[in-house]
Scaffold this motif. Structure first.
Motif, PDB file in Angstrom:
ATOM      1  N   GLY A 140       0.832  -1.197   0.000  1.00  0.00           N
ATOM      2  CA  GLY A 140       0.000   0.000   0.000  1.00  0.00           C
ATOM      3  C   GLY A 140       0.864   1.243   0.000  1.00  0.00           C
ATOM      4  N   VAL A 141       0.656   2.123  -0.961  1.00  0.00           N
ATOM      5  CA  VAL A 141       1.352   3.421  -1.014  1.00  0.00           C
ATOM      6  C   VAL A 141       0.307   4.490  -0.723  1.00  0.00           C
ATOM      7  N   PHE A 142       0.500   5.240   0.357  1.00  0.00           N
ATOM      8  CA  PHE A 142      -0.518   6.143   0.877  1.00  0.00           C
ATOM      9  C   PHE A 142      -0.111   7.592   0.656  1.00  0.00           C
ATOM     10  N   PHE A 143      -1.050   8.377   0.152  1.00  0.00           N
ATOM     11  CA  PHE A 143      -0.894   9.821  -0.021  1.00  0.00           C
ATOM     12  C   PHE A 143      -1.785  10.482   1.028  1.00  0.00           C
ATOM     13  N   ASP A 144      -1.212  10.667   2.214  1.00  0.00           N
ATOM     14  CA  ASP A 144      -1.972  11.109   3.389  1.00  0.00           C
ATOM     15  C   ASP A 144      -1.985  12.640   3.433  1.00  0.00           C
ATOM     16  N   SER A 145      -3.168  13.214   3.459  1.00  0.00           N
ATOM     17  CA  SER A 145      -3.303  14.672   3.474  1.00  0.00           C
ATOM     18  C   SER A 145      -3.786  15.219   4.811  1.00  0.00           C
ATOM     19  N   PHE A 146      -4.110  14.358   5.798  1.00  0.00           N
ATOM     20  CA  PHE A 146      -4.599  14.844   7.081  1.00  0.00           C
ATOM     21  C   PHE A 146      -3.630  14.431   8.178  1.00  0.00           C
ATOM     22  N   ASP A 147      -3.382  15.348   9.107  1.00  0.00           N
ATOM     23  CA  ASP A 147      -2.401  15.160  10.178  1.00  0.00           C
ATOM     24  C   ASP A 147      -3.102  14.579  11.397  1.00  0.00           C
ATOM     25  N   ASN A 148      -3.140  13.242  11.498  1.00  0.00           N
ATOM     26  CA  ASN A 148      -3.799  12.602  12.635  1.00  0.00           C
ATOM     27  C   ASN A 148      -2.941  12.657  13.898  1.00  0.00           C
ATOM     28  N   ASP A 149      -1.617  12.532  13.767  1.00  0.00           N
ATOM     29  CA  ASP A 149      -0.749  12.508  14.940  1.00  0.00           C
ATOM     30  C   ASP A 149      -0.332  13.902  15.402  1.00  0.00           C
ATOM     31  N   ASN A 150      -0.803  14.955  14.706  1.00  0.00           N
ATOM     32  CA  ASN A 150      -0.541  16.345  15.124  1.00  0.00           C
ATOM     33  C   ASN A 150       0.954  16.647  15.213  1.00  0.00           C
ATOM     34  N   LYS A 151       1.720  16.115  14.247  1.00  0.00           N
ATOM     35  CA  LYS A 151       3.145  16.395  14.174  1.00  0.00           C
ATOM     36  C   LYS A 151       3.478  17.393  13.067  1.00  0.00           C
ATOM     37  N   HIS A 152       2.468  17.901  12.401  1.00  0.00           N
ATOM     38  CA  HIS A 152       2.628  18.906  11.344  1.00  0.00           C
ATOM     39  C   HIS A 152       3.574  18.394  10.238  1.00  0.00           C
ATOM     40  N   ASN A 153       3.383  17.146   9.841  1.00  0.00           N
ATOM     41  CA  ASN A 153       4.211  16.524   8.803  1.00  0.00           C
ATOM     42  C   ASN A 153       3.347  15.989   7.670  1.00  0.00           C
ATOM     43  N   ASN A 154       2.315  16.705   7.317  1.00  0.00           N
ATOM     44  CA  ASN A 154       1.427  16.304   6.230  1.00  0.00           C
ATOM     45  C   ASN A 154       1.259  17.481   5.276  1.00  0.00           C
ATOM     46  N   PRO A 155       0.994  17.188   3.993  1.00  0.00           N
ATOM     47  CA  PRO A 155       0.783  15.910   3.312  1.00  0.00           C
ATOM     48  C   PRO A 155       2.055  15.064   3.281  1.00  0.00           C
TER      49      PRO A 155
END
Length: 533
Positions: A140-155
């Protein structure tokens, strides 16, 4: 970890020597040419992507996905939407390359949830992992656009291999389970974003086109993982999901190529029917015969333009003028240069990645020696690939630390010299002041400056003025006494103790000495202040 300046310089020299050696080795080693074959049964692209009945050839989509003639919208920009599209047939080749052209657009600065590319042993169903089911078997290759862990490392773009026993870690955005990843912004770009996923000889590589230009070759490496084991045959798929925030996830092209080494390309292809193969060969031979006949007819009609041409590729050049040929040569030369620079860029990316791993290992060994602790267990592995260490020191960070140390050493030396100079000047001032105590200095003469002479002249004038006033006052008193002589007789001085002339002279001399000492002290201070500047 502390780095000494001399040791840091030696380390930088060693790193540079190793890098130059690796570049030389990579430049000398011949690059393996990969044979690609277009796989139309695992591809969809415009125009006429979807048929009149809304179906996509060789693919099936479900959920909130919408197919049109130009693209497939996996999810619209509505809340809590899930969609997916999967290939109908399982792959019949071992190595492959997939290029995805997509757009992720939304109104807000932050979007959700993201897009996923799948290569799994079975088709996914609607589920919690970017619209598809969890505990998959494959990649699985994921293009994650939401910061769930609140580390400000998205997208963020990451890759994960699952053997069917792991649940995706949504709270940490899969950072504890990923093979590798990179921070790339793929939302709201002026041009479509492209991702190229390549799997060849158990090496997974992901290249990203950031969508800031329309140059098809402007890719950069995002992920590279070795010893990745995937199912031999599987299904390709795409899925997307939205949550409280929503984006349009549009896929414009999904192009698949099978990859073969030169040795494998020479072997016969068992997937093609023998009868169909003979038919295609007969049609090709017939076409070649027709082309040869047309060339001979043209040569008979234009005997003055016939040249001794044996190579078939040169026939096209016969119909070009000189300017077109020159432009073609320039374009071919620039294309070859661009390909060479691109190959060197990819090699340098690989070398830098391995260099960072080597520096991280050196950092761990140095920390163990300094701390005297036990050897920590090796890092965890996912799918046979070692995860990168969390605390690493890169080459640019080491150079920055060494530069800061050099600046600190230089500043310390300057401060030391300044303090020594101040100490010498203070010692000299104290000696001069001690030498001047208890001695009467010359009031005037060649050693006294102009300000002091002016002050002495003013004091002399003041004394003369006081003397004149006293003389005039005494004469006035004598006149008043002569006028009143008939009444009370001559007036005598009052019966009081008056100061003598000696006492007045001593007081004036003391005041003069104090003023001269103050002026000398002030002048000395001013000279010291001028020396410091």
């Amino acid at each position: 970890m502390a780095w000494a300046p001399e040791g840091g310089v030696r380390l930088n020299l060693k790193v540079l020597i190793i890098t130059a050696t690796l570049v030389a080795i990579c430049g000398q080693s011949p690059q393996v040419k990969v044979h690609k074959r277009f796989e139309y049964k695992y591809t969809f692209k415009p125009p006429y992507l979807a048929q009149k009945d809304g179906s996509v050839p060789f693919f099936e989509y479900s959920g909130n996905a919408i197919a049109s003639e130009e693209m497939v919208r996996i999810t619209p920009s509505l809340r809590s939407q899930k969609g997916m599209i999967w290939s109908k047939e399982m792959t019949n080749f071992d190595w492959w390359e997939v290029e995805i052209t997509f757009r992720v657009t939304g109104r807000g600065r932050i979007g959700a949830d993201g897009l996923a590319f799948w290569y799994t042993a079975a088709k996914g169903l609607e589920g919690p992992v970017y619209g598809s089911s969890d505990q998959w078997i494959g990649l699985g290759v994921f293009f994650d656009s939401f910061d769930n862990d609140n580390k400000h490392n998205n997208p963020y773009i990451s890759a994960m291999v699952n053997d069917g026993s792991k649940n995706y870690d949504h709270q940490n955005d899969g950072s504890t389970q990923q093979l590798a990843g990179c921070l790339r912004d793929f939302r709201n770009k002026p041009f479509p974003v492209k991702a190229r996923v390549e799997y060849f000889h158990n090496i997974l590589t992901v290249y990203i086109h950031n969508g800031m230009s329309n140059n098809d070759k402007d890719f950069e490496m995002c992920i590279r993982a070795e010893n990745v084991v995937l199912p031999k045959n599987g299904y390709f798929g795409l899925s997307a999901a939205t949550g409280g925030l929503a984006d349009d996830h549009d896929v414009l092209r999904f192009v698949t190529h099978s990859l073969r080494s030169p040795e494998m390309a020479q072997l016969p292809d068992n997937t093609v029917d023998a009868a169909e193969n003979k038919k295609i060969e007969a049609e090709f031979a017939e076409y070649q015969q027709k082309l040869k006949t047309q060339k001979e007819d043209w040569a008979k009609e234009h005997p003055d333009q016939v040249k001794d041409v044996k190579d078939d590729d040169v026939w096209a050049d016969l119909f070009m003028d000189d300017s077109t040929k020159e432009l073609k040569q320039i374009f071919e030369g620039q294309s070859a240069m661009a390909e060479t620079v691109k190959a060197l860029h990819n090699k340098m990316d690989q070398i830098l990645g391995r260099q960072e791993q080597a520096l991280s290992l050196l950092t761990q060994v140095q920390n163990q020696r300094v701390g005297g602790g036990s050897v920590p267990p090796p890092p965890a592995q996912v799918g046979g690939q070692q995860l990168p260490p969390l605390d690493t020191i890169r080459r640019d960070e080491v150079n920055a630390v060494l530069a800061n140390q050099r600046e600190l050493v230089s500043a310390a030396r300057d401060i030391k010299n300044f303090v020594a100079d101040v100490h010498n000047k203070v010692t000299s001032i104290q000696q001069n002041q001690g030498r001047g105590q208890g001695s009467v200095q010359q009031v005037s003469g060649p050693g006294v400056n102009a300000d002091m002479q002016n002050m002495i002249a003013e004091i002399r004038d003041s004394l003369n003025h006081v003397k004149r006033d006293m003389t005039n006052g005494y004469a006035r008193m004598q006149q008043q006494a002569g006028a009143a002589g008939g009444k009370g007789g001559p007036t005598s001085c009052p019966d009081v103790s008056c100061s003598s002339t000696t006492m007045v002279a001593l007081l004036l001399g003391g005041q003069l000495i104090i003023i001269i000492a103050f002026l000398m002290y002030k002048d000395n201070k001013e000279n010291q202040a001028k020396k410091f500047y």
